[in-house]
Design a protein around this motif. Structure first.
Motif, PDB file in Angstrom:
ATOM      1  N   THR A  72      28.687 -41.469  41.615  1.00  0.00           N
ATOM      2  CA  THR A  72      28.194 -42.859  41.611  1.00  0.00           C
ATOM      3  C   THR A  72      28.084 -43.361  40.171  1.00  0.00           C
ATOM      4  N   GLY A  73      27.658 -42.464  39.268  1.00  0.00           N
ATOM      5  CA  GLY A  73      27.603 -42.829  37.851  1.00  0.00           C
ATOM      6  C   GLY A  73      28.982 -43.102  37.296  1.00  0.00           C
ATOM      7  N   LYS A  74      29.957 -42.284  37.705  1.00  0.00           N
ATOM      8  CA  LYS A  74      31.325 -42.490  37.225  1.00  0.00           C
ATOM      9  C   LYS A  74      31.878 -43.820  37.709  1.00  0.00           C
ATOM     10  N   LEU A  75      31.497 -44.190  38.931  1.00  0.00           N
ATOM     11  CA  LEU A  75      31.942 -45.467  39.475  1.00  0.00           C
ATOM     12  C   LEU A  75      31.394 -46.628  38.645  1.00  0.00           C
ATOM     13  N   VAL A  76      30.133 -46.525  38.231  1.00  0.00           N
ATOM     14  CA  VAL A  76      29.541 -47.556  37.372  1.00  0.00           C
ATOM     15  C   VAL A  76      30.274 -47.602  36.033  1.00  0.00           C
ATOM     16  N   GLY A  77      30.557 -46.419  35.466  1.00  0.00           N
ATOM     17  CA  GLY A  77      31.293 -46.359  34.205  1.00  0.00           C
ATOM     18  C   GLY A  77      32.651 -47.022  34.306  1.00  0.00           C
ATOM     19  N   CYS A  78      33.347 -46.784  35.431  1.00  0.00           N
ATOM     20  CA  CYS A  78      34.648 -47.418  35.651  1.00  0.00           C
ATOM     21  C   CYS A  78      34.527 -48.928  35.714  1.00  0.00           C
ATOM     22  N   ALA A  79      33.446 -49.395  36.351  1.00  0.00           N
ATOM     23  CA  ALA A  79      33.260 -50.832  36.535  1.00  0.00           C
ATOM     24  C   ALA A  79      33.006 -51.545  35.209  1.00  0.00           C
ATOM     25  N   VAL A  80      32.293 -50.876  34.296  1.00  0.00           N
ATOM     26  CA  VAL A  80      31.944 -51.543  33.033  1.00  0.00           C
ATOM     27  C   VAL A  80      32.959 -51.282  31.935  1.00  0.00           C
ATOM     28  N   PHE A  81      33.860 -50.318  32.121  1.00  0.00           N
ATOM     29  CA  PHE A  81      34.825 -49.954  31.074  1.00  0.00           C
ATOM     30  C   PHE A  81      35.655 -51.155  30.614  1.00  0.00           C
ATOM     31  N   GLU A  82      36.275 -51.850  31.558  1.00  0.00           N
ATOM     32  CA  GLU A  82      37.191 -52.922  31.181  1.00  0.00           C
ATOM     33  C   GLU A  82      36.492 -54.092  30.497  1.00  0.00           C
ATOM     34  N   PRO A  83      35.367 -54.606  31.038  1.00  0.00           N
ATOM     35  CA  PRO A  83      34.679 -55.692  30.312  1.00  0.00           C
ATOM     36  C   PRO A  83      34.132 -55.252  28.958  1.00  0.00           C
ATOM     37  N   LEU A  84      33.701 -53.995  28.847  1.00  0.00           N
ATOM     38  CA  LEU A  84      33.221 -53.515  27.551  1.00  0.00           C
ATOM     39  C   LEU A  84      34.338 -53.518  26.519  1.00  0.00           C
ATOM     40  N   VAL A  85      35.495 -52.970  26.892  1.00  0.00           N
ATOM     41  CA  VAL A  85      36.613 -52.921  25.954  1.00  0.00           C
ATOM     42  C   VAL A  85      37.085 -54.319  25.601  1.00  0.00           C
ATOM     43  N   GLU A  86      37.177 -55.181  26.603  1.00  0.00           N
ATOM     44  CA  GLU A  86      37.650 -56.547  26.350  1.00  0.00           C
ATOM     45  C   GLU A  86      36.733 -57.292  25.377  1.00  0.00           C
ATOM     46  N   ARG A 403      47.080 -53.493  31.828  1.00  0.00           N
ATOM     47  CA  ARG A 403      46.937 -52.043  31.625  1.00  0.00           C
ATOM     48  C   ARG A 403      45.512 -51.566  31.887  1.00  0.00           C
ATOM     49  N   LYS A 404      44.550 -52.237  31.295  1.00  0.00           N
ATOM     50  CA  LYS A 404      43.159 -51.782  31.422  1.00  0.00           C
ATOM     51  C   LYS A 404      42.669 -51.896  32.854  1.00  0.00           C
ATOM     52  N   LYS A 405      43.015 -52.978  33.513  1.00  0.00           N
ATOM     53  CA  LYS A 405      42.536 -53.176  34.885  1.00  0.00           C
ATOM     54  C   LYS A 405      43.186 -52.187  35.848  1.00  0.00           C
ATOM     55  N   LEU A 406      44.474 -51.934  35.690  1.00  0.00           N
ATOM     56  CA  LEU A 406      45.135 -50.974  36.577  1.00  0.00           C
ATOM     57  C   LEU A 406      44.604 -49.561  36.358  1.00  0.00           C
ATOM     58  N   LEU A 407      44.383 -49.195  35.097  1.00  0.00           N
ATOM     59  CA  LEU A 407      43.833 -47.874  34.828  1.00  0.00           C
ATOM     60  C   LEU A 407      42.395 -47.785  35.336  1.00  0.00           C
ATOM     61  N   GLY A 408      41.631 -48.871  35.170  1.00  0.00           N
ATOM     62  CA  GLY A 408      40.272 -48.884  35.704  1.00  0.00           C
ATOM     63  C   GLY A 408      40.258 -48.733  37.210  1.00  0.00           C
ATOM     64  N   TRP A 409      41.197 -49.411  37.894  1.00  0.00           N
ATOM     65  CA  TRP A 409      41.319 -49.271  39.345  1.00  0.00           C
ATOM     66  C   TRP A 409      41.659 -47.823  39.703  1.00  0.00           C
ATOM     67  N   GLY A 410      42.542 -47.213  38.933  1.00  0.00           N
ATOM     68  CA  GLY A 410      42.913 -45.827  39.193  1.00  0.00           C
ATOM     69  C   GLY A 410      41.725 -44.892  39.096  1.00  0.00           C
ATOM     70  N   VAL A 411      40.853 -45.122  38.118  1.00  0.00           N
ATOM     71  CA  VAL A 411      39.679 -44.268  37.962  1.00  0.00           C
ATOM     72  C   VAL A 411      38.702 -44.469  39.123  1.00  0.00           C
ATOM     73  N   VAL A 412      38.626 -45.689  39.659  1.00  0.00           N
ATOM     74  CA  VAL A 412      37.787 -45.922  40.847  1.00  0.00           C
ATOM     75  C   VAL A 412      38.303 -45.077  42.016  1.00  0.00           C
ATOM     76  N   ILE A 413      39.609 -45.061  42.215  1.00  0.00           N
ATOM     77  CA  ILE A 413      40.203 -44.229  43.270  1.00  0.00           C
ATOM     78  C   ILE A 413      39.959 -42.756  42.973  1.00  0.00           C
ATOM     79  N   ASP A 414      40.038 -42.388  41.707  1.00  0.00           N
ATOM     80  CA  ASP A 414      39.770 -41.014  41.278  1.00  0.00           C
ATOM     81  C   ASP A 414      38.354 -40.599  41.678  1.00  0.00           C
ATOM     82  N   VAL A 415      37.399 -41.491  41.465  1.00  0.00           N
ATOM     83  CA  VAL A 415      36.006 -41.221  41.833  1.00  0.00           C
ATOM     84  C   VAL A 415      35.878 -41.028  43.344  1.00  0.00           C
ATOM     85  N   PHE A 416      36.489 -41.923  44.081  1.00  0.00           N
ATOM     86  CA  PHE A 416      36.416 -41.852  45.545  1.00  0.00           C
ATOM     87  C   PHE A 416      37.006 -40.540  46.060  1.00  0.00           C
ATOM     88  N   ALA A 417      38.187 -40.183  45.557  1.00  0.00           N
ATOM     89  CA  ALA A 417      38.847 -38.958  46.011  1.00  0.00           C
ATOM     90  C   ALA A 417      38.061 -37.717  45.600  1.00  0.00           C
TER      91      ALA A 417
END
Length: 524
Positions: A72-86, A403-417
């Motif tokens: 659940t923490g990783k999911l939060v990290g994935c969610a904030v990664f892209e806006p933080l970098v941007e 790039r950032k959004k697609l990779l962020g989406w991938g990490v969300v799937i990574d968390v789920f799996a």
């Protein structure tokens, strides 16, 4: 990848990539140390329950929760990664992750209950959710196209160095029953975070990020620092930045780069590819080997000291697979490594299920050794394939804008799996209704077999392409096996040629691209 490609690499660029890679060590230590902690007598005495046999152990439900709630923490990290970098850039984002990791370790080592320890792991995985997509993206934006596989694809190499470190610390305290037996291995996770706080301020920001924030002059300055001095003196870095700028402006004129665009006609195909890549990286065996390898070995009747020794071998096998992948991905390609790894994973998972489920297998040295070796090698071949290549492909496939959004989406799937594997594996192995035992290997065998066909028929080859070149390839609706030999003619092709040392491309004006000059054949 050719020896001449390394002429465009400077020691400072290597420094920046190495410092950021310390974040991957942080993740590796946590994964390996917690997998091993679950077999430490000191940890079980602190957070387990005394059983009828007089030994402390984690209940099935507690083990399941402690191995899965952290995501659940990783999911939060994935969610904030892209806006933080941007908004803040790559450097400040990594520094935030380092601070979060320090807070997480403090929560863990001060825990007297398994609930507080689990909360600490949630914070630790929040940091992981930030660093995992940030690091390969940063390195992909710094590295020239012919070497992007080496720099952006070495994520798992550093993860496994951290895993070996974490497993080694647990091995050193395998017979310790006092609290220090688990507290010292956990405290080691703070070291990478401190190193990031020290080293990152001396790194440069991504030139592409600077361009998107209207800091073109700063982008030229940082390019001058990560490319050879001769490139700055003859104006090559300035022309490369001009080409980046043109590609970014062209992309902005075509789409807004919003999260909704992931499911638009332009990007849906790429979103599907990323979804399955990150799903298979967790479900074809490597998560099982890393999270439950030590406890699985214990179920095979191994003594505790041998259990920790073999857990170190799991990490070593993964490291070897990652190193081979890093050195060969720019030579034989991403998709080739993926389907080779999937084929081998299918074989080793089948051996775990078939040999491990034989009556008396845990009493037979030959059968036990086959199963143990298969678990170890399963991690290695997964790291050779999709577990290392998904991060590289994820950092490339989004093209200029996504790039950032697609990779962020991938990490969300990574968390789920990962959650699916870590939560349900204990119930499949030794649950109240299902007791598959070693036959759980058949589950991973089936998933690895499915992934093999996915990599062949749906995964494109992006070896040697510039990040800006990817959009044109997908616009042409090519079959995955056609990507490697397709010729491109836009600004992305020119950037690829420039990064590959094409003198004609270096002399041309990025605003007047001649298609016959710009097409990028140099890597084919």
């Amino acid at each position: 990848m050719k020896l001449s490609d390394w002429k465009s690499v400077t020691p400072f660029m290597v420094y920046c990539c190495l410092v950021f890679n310390v974040g991957n060590v942080l993740f590796g230590i946590d994964v390996a140390s917690f997998g091993s902690l679950q077999a430490l007598p000191s940890f079980l005495r602190q957070f387990g329950e005394l059983g009828a046999n007089g030994k402390y152990a984690l209940t099935t439900s507690r083990k399941s929760i402690m191995n899965s709630v952290n995501f659940t923490g990783k999911l939060v990290g994935c969610a904030v990664f892209e806006p933080l970098v941007e908004r803040l850039g790559f450097k400040k984002t990594i520094l935030i992750a380092a601070v979060i990791q320090i807070v997480a370790v403090i929560l863990e080592i001060s825990a007297h209950s398994w609930i507080q320890f689990s909360i600490g792991r949630v914070f630790a995985y929040m940091a992981v959710g930030i660093v995992e997509p940030t690091i390969p993206q940063y390195q992909a934006e710094l590295a020239p196209a012919p070497l992007r596989g080496f720099f952006a694809g070495n994520v798992q190499v550093l993860v496994h160095l951290g895993s070996i470190w974490g497993s080694g610390m647990s091995r050193a305290y395998s017979n310790e029953t006092a609290p220090k037996g688990w507290m010292i291995p956990v405290a080691m996770q703070m070291i990478p975070a401190i190193l990031l706080l020290i080293g990152v301020p001396f790194c440069i920001e991504s030139p592409r990020w600077l361009i998107t924030h209207d800091r073109k002059d700063d982008a030229v300055n940082v390019m001058n620092r990560i490319r050879p001095r001769s490139h700055a003196e003859d104006g090559r870095t300035a022309r490369e930045v001009d080409a980046f700028d043109q590609a970014i402006q062209e992309s902005k004129s075509l789409n807004g780069g919003s999260w909704g665009d992931l499911f638009s006609k332009t990007y849906l195909n790429r979103t599907i590819i990323i979804t399955f890549l990150f799903f298979f990286q967790q479900t074809t065996g490597q998560q099982f080997a890393n999270s439950y390898g030590p406890s699985f070995f214990a179920s095979m009747g191994l003594a505790s000291d041998r259990t920790f020794t073999y857990s170190i071998l799991i990490a070593l096998a993964g490291l070897c697979g990652c190193i081979v992948a890093t050195l060969t991905t720019d030579i034989i390609g991403r998709r080739t490594l993926c389907y080779i790894g999937a084929a081998l994973a299918t074989m080793f998972a089948a051996l775990i299920g078939s040999v491990g489920s034989k009556p008396g297998a845990n009493q037979n040295d030959t059968d036990s050794n086959v199963v143990i070796a298969s678990v170890i090698l399963l991690n290695g071949v997964c790291k050779l394939g999709v577990a290392s290549q998904c991060w590289l492909i994820g950092s490339e496939i989004g093209g200029t804008q996504m790039r950032k959004k697609l990779l962020g989406w991938g990490v969300v799937i990574d968390v789920f799996a990962a959650f699916l594997v870590t939560f349900f594996t204990p119930y499949l192995q030794a649950g109240p209704q299902i007791q598959l035992g070693a036959r759980v290997g058949y589950v991973f065998m089936g998933l690895a077999a499915i992934s093999f066909f996915f990599f062949i028929f749906f995964t494109p080859e992006l070896r040697g392409r510039s990040l800006e070149e990817v959009d044109e390839l997908f616009e042409r609706k090519l079959w995955p096996w056609q990507f490697s030999k397709a010729e491109t003619h836009g600004i992305g092709a020119r950037i690829a040629a420039m990064e590959g040392g094409d003198n004609e491309a270096l002399r041309s004006d990025p605003k007047q691209v001649d298609p016959e000059v710009a097409h990028s054949e140099y890597v084919r």
